[in-house]
Design a protein around this motif. Sequence first.
Motif, PDB file in Angstrom:
ATOM      1  N   GLY A   1       0.710  -1.269  -0.079  1.00 50.43           N
ATOM      2  CA  GLY A   1      -0.062   0.032   0.036  1.00 50.43           C
ATOM      3  C   GLY A   1       0.776   1.328  -0.033  1.00 50.43           C
ATOM      4  O   GLY A   1       0.476   2.312  -0.665  1.00 50.43           O
ATOM      5  N   LEU A   2       1.959   1.372   0.759  1.00 54.19           N
ATOM      6  CA  LEU A   2       2.814   2.364   0.859  1.00 54.19           C
ATOM      7  C   LEU A   2       3.725   2.563  -0.514  1.00 54.19           C
ATOM      8  O   LEU A   2       3.550   3.635  -1.227  1.00 54.19           O
ATOM      9  CB  LEU A   2       3.838   2.201   1.784  1.00 54.19           C
ATOM     10  CG  LEU A   2       4.899   2.992   2.004  1.00 54.19           C
ATOM     11  CD1 LEU A   2       4.251   4.410   2.626  1.00 54.19           C
ATOM     12  CD2 LEU A   2       6.181   2.981   3.059  1.00 54.19           C
ATOM     13  N   ILE A   3       3.953   1.531  -1.041  1.00 53.81           N
ATOM     14  CA  ILE A   3       4.416   1.703  -2.594  1.00 53.81           C
ATOM     15  C   ILE A   3       3.316   2.288  -3.624  1.00 53.81           C
ATOM     16  O   ILE A   3       3.828   3.113  -4.265  1.00 53.81           O
ATOM     17  CB  ILE A   3       5.204   0.376  -3.068  1.00 53.81           C
ATOM     18  CG1 ILE A   3       6.286  -0.039  -2.409  1.00 53.81           C
ATOM     19  CG2 ILE A   3       5.431   0.265  -4.725  1.00 53.81           C
ATOM     20  CD1 ILE A   3       6.601  -1.599  -2.545  1.00 53.81           C
ATOM     21  N   PHE A   4       2.153   1.758  -3.656  1.00 59.39           N
ATOM     22  CA  PHE A   4       1.097   1.989  -4.636  1.00 59.39           C
ATOM     23  C   PHE A   4       0.885   3.543  -4.185  1.00 59.39           C
ATOM     24  O   PHE A   4       0.510   4.518  -4.749  1.00 59.39           O
ATOM     25  CB  PHE A   4      -0.170   1.117  -4.586  1.00 59.39           C
ATOM     26  CG  PHE A   4       0.055   0.171  -5.329  1.00 59.39           C
ATOM     27  CD1 PHE A   4       0.523   0.077  -6.775  1.00 59.39           C
ATOM     28  CD2 PHE A   4      -0.121  -1.164  -4.784  1.00 59.39           C
ATOM     29  CE1 PHE A   4       0.853  -0.920  -7.279  1.00 59.39           C
ATOM     30  CE2 PHE A   4       0.219  -2.479  -5.476  1.00 59.39           C
ATOM     31  CZ  PHE A   4       0.822  -2.223  -6.760  1.00 59.39           C
ATOM     32  N   GLY A   5       0.815   3.936  -2.967  1.00 58.89           N
ATOM     33  CA  GLY A   5       0.736   5.327  -2.637  1.00 58.89           C
ATOM     34  C   GLY A   5       1.582   6.144  -3.004  1.00 58.89           C
ATOM     35  O   GLY A   5       1.495   7.679  -2.941  1.00 58.89           O
ATOM     36  N   LEU A   6       2.980   5.649  -3.075  1.00 61.74           N
ATOM     37  CA  LEU A   6       3.758   6.866  -3.536  1.00 61.74           C
ATOM     38  C   LEU A   6       4.089   6.917  -5.052  1.00 61.74           C
ATOM     39  O   LEU A   6       4.606   7.793  -5.367  1.00 61.74           O
ATOM     40  CB  LEU A   6       5.530   6.219  -2.970  1.00 61.74           C
ATOM     41  CG  LEU A   6       5.391   6.522  -1.281  1.00 61.74           C
ATOM     42  CD1 LEU A   6       6.917   5.740  -0.973  1.00 61.74           C
ATOM     43  CD2 LEU A   6       5.636   7.816  -1.011  1.00 61.74           C
ATOM     44  N   ILE A   7       3.192   6.195  -5.816  1.00 59.55           N
ATOM     45  CA  ILE A   7       3.513   6.151  -7.326  1.00 59.55           C
ATOM     46  C   ILE A   7       3.166   7.557  -7.623  1.00 59.55           C
ATOM     47  O   ILE A   7       3.926   8.021  -8.593  1.00 59.55           O
ATOM     48  CB  ILE A   7       2.928   4.925  -7.883  1.00 59.55           C
ATOM     49  CG1 ILE A   7       3.667   3.722  -7.599  1.00 59.55           C
ATOM     50  CG2 ILE A   7       2.812   5.248  -9.257  1.00 59.55           C
ATOM     51  CD1 ILE A   7       3.011   2.518  -8.223  1.00 59.55           C
ATOM     52  N   PRO A   8       2.098   8.015  -7.222  1.00 58.59           N
ATOM     53  CA  PRO A   8       1.792   9.345  -7.804  1.00 58.59           C
ATOM     54  C   PRO A   8       2.731  10.479  -7.508  1.00 58.59           C
ATOM     55  O   PRO A   8       2.838  11.255  -8.320  1.00 58.59           O
ATOM     56  CB  PRO A   8       0.343   9.810  -7.301  1.00 58.59           C
ATOM     57  CG  PRO A   8      -0.337   8.398  -7.050  1.00 58.59           C
ATOM     58  CD  PRO A   8       0.799   7.420  -6.539  1.00 58.59           C
ATOM     59  N   PHE A   9       3.134  10.537  -6.327  1.00 56.56           N
ATOM     60  CA  PHE A   9       4.273  11.272  -5.966  1.00 56.56           C
ATOM     61  C   PHE A   9       5.407  11.215  -6.667  1.00 56.56           C
ATOM     62  O   PHE A   9       6.033  12.197  -6.993  1.00 56.56           O
ATOM     63  CB  PHE A   9       4.493  11.064  -4.460  1.00 56.56           C
ATOM     64  CG  PHE A   9       5.695  11.966  -3.861  1.00 56.56           C
ATOM     65  CD1 PHE A   9       5.467  13.278  -3.908  1.00 56.56           C
ATOM     66  CD2 PHE A   9       6.764  11.444  -3.605  1.00 56.56           C
ATOM     67  CE1 PHE A   9       6.722  14.152  -3.417  1.00 56.56           C
ATOM     68  CE2 PHE A   9       7.935  12.224  -3.027  1.00 56.56           C
ATOM     69  CZ  PHE A   9       7.930  13.480  -2.945  1.00 56.56           C
ATOM     70  N   LEU A  10       5.831   9.913  -6.808  1.00 59.97           N
ATOM     71  CA  LEU A  10       7.239   9.869  -7.725  1.00 59.97           C
ATOM     72  C   LEU A  10       6.815  10.331  -9.207  1.00 59.97           C
ATOM     73  O   LEU A  10       7.659  10.861  -9.595  1.00 59.97           O
ATOM     74  CB  LEU A  10       7.504   8.235  -7.591  1.00 59.97           C
ATOM     75  CG  LEU A  10       7.865   7.923  -6.414  1.00 59.97           C
ATOM     76  CD1 LEU A  10       8.081   6.290  -6.395  1.00 59.97           C
ATOM     77  CD2 LEU A  10       9.092   8.557  -5.724  1.00 59.97           C
ATOM     78  N   ILE A  11       5.739  10.156  -9.664  1.00 58.02           N
ATOM     79  CA  ILE A  11       5.405  10.645 -11.188  1.00 58.02           C
ATOM     80  C   ILE A  11       5.560  12.073 -11.078  1.00 58.02           C
ATOM     81  O   ILE A  11       6.178  12.520 -11.880  1.00 58.02           O
ATOM     82  CB  ILE A  11       4.075  10.116 -11.659  1.00 58.02           C
ATOM     83  CG1 ILE A  11       3.932   8.619 -11.719  1.00 58.02           C
ATOM     84  CG2 ILE A  11       3.499  10.918 -12.774  1.00 58.02           C
ATOM     85  CD1 ILE A  11       2.636   7.803 -12.024  1.00 58.02           C
ATOM     86  N   LYS A  12       4.948  13.038 -10.024  1.00 65.80           N
ATOM     87  CA  LYS A  12       4.786  14.191 -10.188  1.00 65.80           C
ATOM     88  C   LYS A  12       6.400  14.600  -9.891  1.00 65.80           C
ATOM     89  O   LYS A  12       6.821  15.657 -10.605  1.00 65.80           O
ATOM     90  CB  LYS A  12       4.214  14.695  -8.880  1.00 65.80           C
ATOM     91  CG  LYS A  12       2.632  14.750  -8.930  1.00 65.80           C
ATOM     92  CD  LYS A  12       1.937  15.181  -7.935  1.00 65.80           C
ATOM     93  CE  LYS A  12       0.529  14.836  -8.081  1.00 65.80           C
ATOM     94  NZ  LYS A  12      -0.202  14.722  -6.754  1.00 65.80           N
TER      95      LYS A  12
END
Length: 67
Positions: free
Chosen positions: A32-43
């Motif tokens: 869940g943490l990894i999937f939660g960080l994906i939008p932040f990493l894209i930005k």
Amino acid sequence: MNMGQTIGTIIFVIIALIVVATVGSLIMSVIGLIFGLIPFLIKLAIWAGLIYLGWMVIRKLTHTTAG
């Protein structure tokens, strides 16, 4: 199988279920943490790309005027 072995087996199964549930919960929270960080990493990647492109344009402009 006597009463002691039966109780020991039941306790062992309960402890095993608790351990499996705890490990599963930990794995799910990490996923869940990894999937939660994906939008932040894209930005972050988009902003880093824009900054890099700006830096390259500035370098190109300063080198053509200086050279």
